[in-house]
Design an enzyme around this catalytic site. Sequence first.
Site, mmCIF file in Angstrom:
data_model
loop_
_atom_site.group_PDB
_atom_site.id
_atom_site.type_symbol
_atom_site.label_atom_id
_atom_site.label_comp_id
_atom_site.label_asym_id
_atom_site.label_seq_id
_atom_site.Cartn_x
_atom_site.Cartn_y
_atom_site.Cartn_z
ATOM 1 N N HIS A 1 0.055 -4.622 -8.736
ATOM 2 C CA HIS A 1 1.498 -4.113 -7.878
ATOM 3 C C HIS A 1 1.633 -3.410 -6.671
ATOM 4 O O HIS A 1 2.380 -3.406 -5.942
ATOM 5 C CB HIS A 1 2.429 -3.933 -9.320
ATOM 6 C CG HIS A 1 2.613 -2.377 -9.550
ATOM 7 N ND1 HIS A 1 1.484 -1.296 -9.154
ATOM 8 C CD2 HIS A 1 3.014 -1.547 -9.539
ATOM 9 C CE1 HIS A 1 1.648 0.136 -9.366
ATOM 10 N NE2 HIS A 1 3.153 -0.098 -8.872
ATOM 11 N N GLY A 2 0.908 -3.031 -6.530
ATOM 12 C CA GLY A 2 0.459 -2.192 -5.149
ATOM 13 C C GLY A 2 -1.237 -1.462 -4.438
ATOM 14 O O GLY A 2 -1.839 -1.350 -6.232
ATOM 15 N N GLY B 1 -1.483 2.002 -5.913
ATOM 16 C CA GLY B 1 -1.657 2.217 -7.306
ATOM 17 C C GLY B 1 -1.853 4.486 -6.921
ATOM 18 O O GLY B 1 -2.103 4.436 -5.590
ATOM 19 N N GLY C 1 0.766 -1.390 -0.331
ATOM 20 C CA GLY C 1 -0.478 -0.147 -0.020
ATOM 21 C C GLY C 1 0.597 1.403 0.101
ATOM 22 O O GLY C 1 1.568 1.278 -1.069
ATOM 23 N N MET D 1 2.737 4.513 2.754
ATOM 24 C CA MET D 1 3.975 4.568 4.417
ATOM 25 C C MET D 1 3.158 4.419 5.140
ATOM 26 O O MET D 1 3.888 4.414 6.260
ATOM 27 C CB MET D 1 4.640 5.139 3.800
ATOM 28 C CG MET D 1 4.925 6.635 3.805
ATOM 29 S SD MET D 1 5.411 8.486 3.534
ATOM 30 C CE MET D 1 6.638 7.573 4.811
#
Length: 398
Positions: free
Chosen positions: A327-328, A330, A304, A306
């Site tokens: 991948h995350g 976004g 996600g 930080m």
Amino acid sequence: MNVEFPVELSGAKSSTLMWAQEHEVGAQALQQLRNIAALPWVHGVRVMPDVHLGKGATVGSVIAMYQAVSPAAVGVDIGCGMEGVLTSLTAADLPDDLSGIRSRIEAAVPVGFRAHDEPVSIRRLGLNPRAWDWLWGSFGELHKGVQQRESKAQKQMGSLGGGNHFIEVCLDDEDRVWLMLHSGSRNIGKELAERHMSIAKELPHNADLPDRDLAVFLSGTPQMAAYRRDLTWAQQYASRNRATMLALVMRAIRESFPQEVRFDEPISCHHNYVAEETIDGLDLLVTRKGAIRAGAGDLGLIPGSMGTGSYVVRGLGSERSFYSASHGAGRRMSRNEAKRRFTVDDLIAQTAGVESRKDAGVLDELPAAYKDIESVIAAQSDLVEVVAHLKQVICVKG
């Protein structure tokens, strides 16, 4: 099976399935996707729930091409990806003040534009030097324009970079400690990517593309052969860079505790890369730009922001997604917009409980600049299953 996704992108000239609603995706990103789908070499496009505008090709896209590849569909940070490992530590082993561990990690791994003063000794880290030996032994075969960069590339091996790259110490829902990091092929990968993008734009078959940044190389040409050679090298550099960093972080963690610290087998995955894969019975070149492979049983890492946490996932082998997942989280907004809309006080509030930088230099990385990771995971429940949910307690950024 998620009953809402995928949906077909309207106006796309080739099969384009989305794990996101059109109204959630910006108009510019949608146009990028339609431009990609219109390329004559494209078999199909798959769009992940973390999709957002990129250069030429959209971040969060999976593009299957027949005998062609677009460097923009890989991105300039060739081989960027994730590395993660479960440790034998638990939350109870961690000190109340985590700043000392963060300092040890920052001392071990250069961040931002920094590099090691001398190349890292792979043997001293206990790593098998064979893959690293191959990298340096084949450097002279790369594009002639980067031949003066070998020393810099060697010293950047095992360094983090800046932007959205990070090193984290996390806790899962069972209070077990994980290490996780995100980085790629550093400056050498960027240079190789940009040089080949410039070459592709000048090729005659790319003259009438809807976007010159989508220029492609064609199989059987010397330009494609040169790109694939340099691409393969940069993907390996990125993988070795993460392995070096992880070894350095593991050593820093060992030195931070009086007891023996053990580590499981690391999980590693690219999310900016090219692979030869069989899709719909065809042998195709598949580019994942901001997407991971999620074949049946494939382990992956989906971070996600930080301050919000990340996921360890296992692929379900969805043929409809071209065996892919996000991948995350976004980005929800550009870096400049994040700096305009938020303050350092917002960053401090949103990263409460995380030992990390809390200054203007990382303001564009605050959690509000990213999409909600929980929604992103929920949108792809037919693509991956959750193995572990991680929440960071230390975050190192460039």
